[in-house]
Design an enzyme around this catalytic site. Structure first.
Site, PDB file in Angstrom:
ATOM      1  CG  ASP A   1      24.246 -36.387  -5.274  1.00 35.95           C
ATOM      2  OD1 ASP A   1      24.841 -37.356  -5.777  1.00 35.95           O
ATOM      3  OD2 ASP A   1      23.012 -36.331  -5.138  1.00 35.95           O
TER       4      ASP A   1
ATOM      5  CD  GLU B   1      -1.335  -2.361   2.063  1.00 35.94           C
ATOM      6  OE1 GLU B   1      -2.130  -3.055   2.716  1.00 35.94           O
ATOM      7  OE2 GLU B   1      -0.101  -2.577   2.030  1.00 35.94           O
TER       8      GLU B   1
ATOM      9  NE  ARG C   1      24.242 -24.321  -9.507  1.00 36.65           N
ATOM     10  CZ  ARG C   1      23.724 -25.246  -8.716  1.00 36.65           C
ATOM     11  NH1 ARG C   1      23.585 -25.003  -7.413  1.00 36.65           N
ATOM     12  NH2 ARG C   1      23.316 -26.406  -9.194  1.00 36.65           N
TER      13      ARG C   1
ATOM     14  CD  GLU D   1      16.088 -29.528  -4.993  1.00 40.77           C
ATOM     15  OE1 GLU D   1      17.108 -30.124  -5.425  1.00 40.77           O
ATOM     16  OE2 GLU D   1      15.660 -28.458  -5.442  1.00 40.77           O
TER      17      GLU D   1
END
Length: 365
Positions: free
Chosen positions: A206, A55, A213, A296
């Site tokens: 991993d 606002e 990214r 994830e």
């Protein structure tokens, strides 16, 4: 009274709110349109926390162009605030500006507001209408509503898999099952989240950065690792840059000290049996102003979160391929009866590049 102009103007306000998708956390994403006789006079959206609300931003837009908003109608996607926080009350600003009517899509569940903003407007003689595109406005801030109403974030679990449910080969190879378009889309979901959570298994397998990214964003979500025994290396990529939260079931002062030297915070949350309390973790994240949590992780942590009732929706990317024997999406126990299955409802299904994206929400009893 609801008119076609009200609906059209509120859609414009929702488009404004979407401009704050990556920047407003922990505040809600709010859009504002000031109009008169079907003509838009000014627009605004919530700026980063501590800066102008929607606002105020719209009023500034009008003032910068010398537009008089007295008697105009203000369309806002969330009830104007009525309390002094890091910024003054928006309800007071609208009253001072002399607007004639305020249309709010939905009330603010925050106990500091919760109808008080609308009440203050009515007391000042301003006409108030609510409920225009209410469901769309709730969806825009589904994490904010979850945190305020339930005390925990909205939890979205992302999984990329083959059509037969494989997330990785038995030897651990998983890059890449889905195509680049789906991976980029996944980064957009990361960007709108307050935090991204994974497990120690994924980190060790991993060594991901777990940041945004593939899309432009002015801020990076908080990174969180579920690591019951504090096994994570201080050299892991996810720890670099500081600010990572490591959640454990048991403390290890020496390992914790090394992690803190890298700027990480160690949070210890054991349950009665000494295992990590996932439900309490969700409540702790709510206390830490996390609205949307993006998961994830591997199939073990995925299964644990589902069994603990911590997941609100699944973000599934299914590739048009078959892996055969492979690692699955979720580690869930075998059932003896179909009545024990987890029920979901499809919320959105669309094709992203060659892959299929399914947003399915858990139906909690």
């Amino acid at each position: 009274m609801q008119t076609a102009n009200d609906i059209d103007a509120m859609r414009l306000a929702l488009q404004q709110a979407a401009k704050g998708l990556y920047i407003t956390t922990p505040n809600p994403r709010v859009g504002c349109v000031i109009a008169r006789d079907g003509h838009v006079l000014a627009v605004g959206h919530t700026q980063p926390a501590g800066s102008a609300h929607a606002e105020a931003s719209a009023l500034q837009d009008a003032a910068s162009r010398g537009i008089d908003v007295r008697g105009a109608t203000v369309y806002v996607t969330l009830e104007p605030c009525s309390h002094h926080g890091r910024t003054p009350p928006c309800a007071d600003a609208l009253i001072k500006a002399g607007v004639g009517r305020v249309v709010a899509a939905i009330g603010d569940p925050n106990p500091l507001v919760a109808g008080q903003g609308l009440a203050r407007l009515r007391e000042a003689g301003i006409a108030v209408t609510t409920g225009i595109l209410e469901q769309e406005a709730r969806e825009m801030n589904i994490g904010f509503f979850s945190r305020i109403e339930r005390g925990r974030p909205w939890v979205r679990m992302k999984v990329a898999a083959s059509l037969d449910g494989g997330t990785a080969l038995l030897n651990g190879t998983s890059q890449w099952i889905t195509a680049a378009a789906a991976r980029d889309d996944g980064h957009a979901w990361r960007a709108q989240s307050c935090a991204i959570l994974t497990g120690i298994g994924t980190v060790q397998q991993d060594d991901p950065q777990l940041n945004v990214r593939a899309v432009a964003t002015p801020r990076q979500p908080r990174r969180i690792v579920v690591d019951s025994k504090l096994q994570i290396s201080p050299d892991a990529k996810i720890v670099q840059g500081g600010g990572t939260w490591i959640v454990a079931a048991q403390d290890d002062p020496e390992r914790a000290a090394r992690l803190r030297e890298r700027g990480a915070e160690v949070i210890v949350l054991p349950n009665a049996t000494g295992k990590l309390d996932l439900a309490e973790l969700m409540r702790e994240l709510g206390r830490r102003d996390i609205n949307e949590l993006h998961v994830e992780a591997g199939f073990k942590l995925n299964g644990s979160l589902l069994r603990a009732g911590c997941v609100d929706e699944l973000l599934l990317y299914l590739a048009p391929s078959l892996l055969g024997q492979a690692q699955g999406m979720f580690n869930l126990p075998a059932l003896d009866d179909l009545s024990g299955r987890l029920q979901l409802a499809f919320h959105d299904v669309r094709q992203i590049g060659p892959d299929l994206r399914i947003l399915a929400r858990l139906i909690h009893p």
